[in-house]
Design a protein around this motif. Structure first.
Motif, short mmCIF file in Angstrom:
data_model
loop_
_atom_site.label_atom_id
_atom_site.label_comp_id
_atom_site.label_asym_id
_atom_site.label_seq_id
_atom_site.Cartn_x
_atom_site.Cartn_y
_atom_site.Cartn_z
N GLY A 136 0.76 -1.17 -0.14
CA GLY A 136 -0.06 -0.04 -0.23
C GLY A 136 0.86 1.29 0.08
O GLY A 136 0.13 2.43 0.03
N GLY A 137 2.09 1.32 -0.14
CA GLY A 137 2.99 2.21 0.02
C GLY A 137 3.01 3.14 -1.22
O GLY A 137 2.38 2.76 -2.23
N LEU A 138 3.29 4.31 -1.04
CA LEU A 138 3.18 5.47 -1.95
C LEU A 138 4.32 5.68 -2.71
O LEU A 138 5.28 5.97 -2.18
CB LEU A 138 2.93 6.64 -1.15
CG LEU A 138 2.38 8.16 -1.97
CD1 LEU A 138 1.15 7.82 -2.89
CD2 LEU A 138 2.43 9.17 -0.98
N LEU A 139 4.41 5.83 -4.02
CA LEU A 139 5.28 6.14 -4.88
C LEU A 139 4.90 7.52 -5.64
O LEU A 139 3.89 7.56 -6.35
CB LEU A 139 5.79 5.24 -6.05
CG LEU A 139 6.56 5.49 -7.18
CD1 LEU A 139 7.89 5.83 -6.56
CD2 LEU A 139 6.66 4.49 -8.20
N VAL A 140 5.87 8.59 -5.43
CA VAL A 140 5.38 9.99 -6.16
C VAL A 140 6.60 10.38 -7.00
O VAL A 140 7.62 10.27 -6.67
CB VAL A 140 4.98 10.97 -4.95
CG1 VAL A 140 4.85 12.23 -5.52
CG2 VAL A 140 4.15 10.61 -3.97
N PHE A 141 6.19 10.96 -8.32
CA PHE A 141 7.47 11.34 -8.98
C PHE A 141 6.84 12.25 -9.97
O PHE A 141 5.53 12.34 -10.15
CB PHE A 141 8.11 10.32 -9.60
CG PHE A 141 7.42 9.18 -10.81
CD1 PHE A 141 6.59 8.22 -10.41
CD2 PHE A 141 7.25 9.62 -12.08
CE1 PHE A 141 5.84 7.38 -11.10
CE2 PHE A 141 6.40 8.87 -12.85
CZ PHE A 141 5.86 7.85 -12.49
N ASN A 142 7.74 13.20 -10.64
CA ASN A 142 6.94 14.19 -11.41
C ASN A 142 7.16 13.67 -12.97
O ASN A 142 8.42 13.08 -13.25
CB ASN A 142 7.96 15.59 -11.53
CG ASN A 142 9.26 15.55 -11.56
OD1 ASN A 142 9.85 14.55 -11.21
ND2 ASN A 142 9.82 16.90 -11.83
N MET A 231 2.48 15.60 -12.17
CA MET A 231 2.95 14.69 -11.17
C MET A 231 2.42 13.62 -11.08
O MET A 231 1.19 13.15 -11.63
CB MET A 231 2.55 15.35 -9.61
CG MET A 231 3.34 16.60 -9.12
SD MET A 231 5.12 16.67 -9.10
CE MET A 231 5.39 15.56 -7.56
N GLU A 232 2.99 12.36 -10.55
CA GLU A 232 2.39 10.93 -10.49
C GLU A 232 2.38 10.40 -9.27
O GLU A 232 3.50 10.45 -8.41
CB GLU A 232 3.29 10.15 -11.54
CG GLU A 232 3.19 10.26 -13.07
CD GLU A 232 1.83 9.84 -13.78
OE1 GLU A 232 1.44 8.80 -13.20
OE2 GLU A 232 1.25 10.57 -14.42
N THR A 233 1.28 9.81 -8.72
CA THR A 233 1.32 9.07 -7.41
C THR A 233 0.65 7.76 -7.72
O THR A 233 -0.45 7.45 -8.57
CB THR A 233 0.44 9.74 -6.36
OG1 THR A 233 -0.80 9.90 -7.02
CG2 THR A 233 1.12 11.11 -5.92
N TRP A 234 1.45 6.82 -7.28
CA TRP A 234 0.90 5.19 -7.33
C TRP A 234 1.11 4.55 -6.09
O TRP A 234 1.90 5.07 -5.30
CB TRP A 234 1.89 4.68 -8.60
CG TRP A 234 1.93 5.10 -9.81
CD1 TRP A 234 2.29 6.38 -10.32
CD2 TRP A 234 1.22 4.33 -10.86
NE1 TRP A 234 1.90 6.50 -11.66
CE2 TRP A 234 1.29 5.34 -11.94
CE3 TRP A 234 0.68 3.29 -10.96
CZ2 TRP A 234 0.87 5.05 -13.06
CZ3 TRP A 234 -0.01 2.85 -12.30
CH2 TRP A 234 0.43 3.72 -13.33
#
Ligand code: SAM
Length: 238
Positions: A136-142, A231-234
């Protein structure tokens, strides 16, 4: 990344990027990190501009991954100016594909680094990051879809006054092959208009399409979340 392309760019880095992606990330990243409280890996922390933001916006312990000695030196010096940051940020002197932390983290942040990975490296990257994230952890990148690049002439991209000197960055696209773009950057210092220092860097960056990214991340077990443009959040699926 085996060569340290960034070392020659280090004196120019904060000048240029405070004028580039950093102000927008400062605005868009904080709401995406809401609720993150325990642990964050930052991939490609550079000189620490975003590390400082993550530390301000979350109480989390931070692992800042930075393979370039030049960039990492500025990062550690930035931490050294603030005892609270120094106690909360661990600097990992390796590339993202070699990251290994003691326990899976709550979130991974990666700002303006994705382009460093070729398509086969990216597949490995998503696998490594999935291993370092808790379920369930979050990955954020632009990321944003880019128009096709074409080879062109050398153009000045930024110019900054530092005391009596002018720091100038010029760039030129040399070659385009699919998603890979090879560019030449010239870092110049001028005094009274005359160049007193000049360094050239050739680098190849990789700009996958949105469709390709989605396919890669879904194959690696991530599910896309809502995020503002650029931005991208996964989230890692359980
Ligand atoms: C454009 S800078 C971005 C730095 C910082 N995230 C920021 O936004 O200010 C890209 C950074 O990614 C780092 N980098 C390049 N290849 C990497 C890899 N394989 N793993 C981790 N970091 C990498 C570079 O050394 C550089 O510091």
């Amino acid at each position: 990344m085996n060569e340290d392309h960034y070392s020659l760019a280090v004196p120019f880095y904060d000048l240029w990027h405070e004028d580039g992606h950093v102000p927008l990330v400062r605005e868009l990243l904080p709401p995406l990190l809401k609720g993150v409280a325990r642990s964050v890996i930052e991939i490609g922390a550079g000189t620490g501009l975003i590390t400082r933001l993550i530390a301000r916006e979350t109480p989390a312990e931070i692992y800042a991954v930075e393979p370039s000695l030049g960039m990492r030196s500025v990062l550690v010096n930035r931490l050294a100016e603030d005892p609270e940051l120094l106690s909360r940020v661990t600097v990992l002197p390796c590339g993202a594909l070699d990251v290994e932390v003691d326990e899976p983290v709550e979130a991974i942040v990666m700002v303006s680094v994705l382009q460093s990975f070729s398509s086969p490296e990216r597949e490995e990257l998503w696998r490594v990051l999935a291993r370092q994230l808790e379920p369930g952890g979050l990955l954020v990148f632009n990321w944003r879809e880019r128009s096709a690049r074409v080879p062109g002439e050398l153009e000045v991209m930024g110019s900054y006054q530092v005391g009596r000197h002018t720091y100038e960055i010029a760039g030129q696209v040399l070659e385009v092959a699919g998603e890979s773009v090879t560019s030449r950057f010239v870092y110049r210092i001028r005094q009274h208009g005359v160049a007193i220092s000049e360094d050239e860097v050739l680098s190849t960056n990789h700009w996958p399409t949105g469709e390709r990214l989605v396919a890669e991340l879904e194959a690696a077990g991530f599910a896309r979340q809502d995020a503002p443009e650029s931005m991208e959040t996964w989230r890692l699926t359980d």
